[in-house]
Design an enzyme around this catalytic site. Structure first.
Site, short mmCIF file in Angstrom:
data_model
loop_
_atom_site.label_atom_id
_atom_site.label_comp_id
_atom_site.label_asym_id
_atom_site.label_seq_id
_atom_site.Cartn_x
_atom_site.Cartn_y
_atom_site.Cartn_z
N ASP A 1 -6.21 0.62 0.72
CA ASP A 1 -6.32 0.75 2.16
C ASP A 1 -7.71 0.30 2.58
O ASP A 1 -8.47 -0.22 1.76
CB ASP A 1 -6.04 2.20 2.60
N PRO B 1 -3.33 2.11 -4.69
CA PRO B 1 -3.14 1.80 -3.27
C PRO B 1 -4.43 1.27 -2.64
O PRO B 1 -5.48 1.89 -2.80
CB PRO B 1 -2.78 3.15 -2.63
N LYS C 1 0.82 -1.22 0.00
CA LYS C 1 0.00 0.00 0.00
C LYS C 1 0.85 1.26 0.00
O LYS C 1 0.62 2.18 -0.77
CB LYS C 1 -0.94 -0.03 1.21
#
Length: 266
Positions: free
Chosen positions: A218, A216, A199
């Site tokens: 998350d 990314p 990430k």
DNA sequence: CGTCAGGTAGCCA
DNA sequence: TGGCTACCTGAC
């Protein structure tokens, strides 16, 4: 100095959590990046700034991205189409790579106010003082300048202190090497660093290296992608990322940002 | 007080 | 690979 801009929103861009080193004063954003300390504001299609070069502003704020293509591509997706309207003009920035790395090492299991506090403390403790008008700020330390673990700990970064201390030892041409690697190898190279997983590597590539294909994942991206595209089915991060990159291609990072903000502010 | 937050490393099956 | 858990710190 001035720039004419289209499909750009300074507030949406600076305040999107990609970047932590700015403050608002008298209607201007004061921004610190590398050795640049400048102020900037937007009035409609006019971007007014003082203290840095036009070329820097264009690159830093992603103004050279082909946003028309991004818009055209995403308008076919009903969710992205909505998200894009709500956060219109949010661009992916091209920050200093090393500063992006430091910032996102600080980001793990944290939140924006705390990350901001951490990077500002690191700058005050290790960086060079810069003046602009009557304002004073500190640049982020350069590679090699955070060579004191105890002092890093004083910056309230907690368990990330050792990661920052180790990262400080990367060669000065680390990012020149990254630049010449394909996406997968660039991720591998970044994740060799302690404290940098998939990430954070993606955040560094997206916000610091202009790799717009980075995606990314998350907790928020996982949540929103599962809800919108996986019928709420539990899906692991690897699958989420694969989906994002295959569906949104070379502009996956833009899709990521719009979905992220849309979901967070719901 | 306990829990949780823009994750990751380390350990174990 | 996949599933835990600890980890600094600060805000509820």
């Amino acid at each position: 100095m001035h720039l004419r801009v289209n499909e750009f929103n300074l507030q949406h861009t600076l305040e999107s959590g990609q970047f932590f080193r700015y403050y608002l004063k008298d209607g201007f954003y004061y921004v610190i990046s590398g050795n640049n300390f400048f102020k900037i504001r937007q009035q409609g299609k006019n971007l007014e700034f003082l203290g840095t070069k036009r070329k820097f502003v264009q690159q830093f704020l992603g103004l050279n991205h082909d946003f028309e293509t991004v818009k055209k591509q995403f308008s076919k997706d009903k969710y992205l189409n909505t998200a894009m309207k709500q956060y219109s003009g949010l661009r992916i920035m091209k920050q200093n790579q090393w500063e992006t790395l430091i910032s996102f090492i600080c980001s793990s299991a944290s939140n924006i106010p705390k990350i901001t506090k951490n990077v500002n403390l690191l700058a005050e403790n290790f960086g060079k003082k810069i003046n602009f008008e009557n304002e004073t700020a500190f640049a982020m330390p350069m590679i090699g300048e955070m060579n004191d673990l105890a002092k890093i700990k004083n910056c309230k970064v907690g368990f990330r202190a050792k990661y920052l201390f180790e990262a400080n030892r990367i060669p000065t041409d680390f990012f020149d090497i990254i630049k010449n690697l394909n996406y997968t190898d660039a991720v591998s190279q970044l994740t060799t660093l302690n404290g940098v997983g998939e990430k954070i590597a993606d955040c560094v590539l997206l916000f610091g290296c202009n790799r717009l294909e980075a995606f990314p994942v998350d907790v928020w991206i996982k949540r929103v992608v599962q809800e919108l595209y996986f019928d709420n089915k539990e899906t692991n991060n690897k699958e989420i990322k694969k989906f994002g990159q295959e569906k949104f291609g070379k502009n996956a990072g833009y899709a990521n940002q719009y979905l992220y903000h849309w979901r967070r502010n719901q």
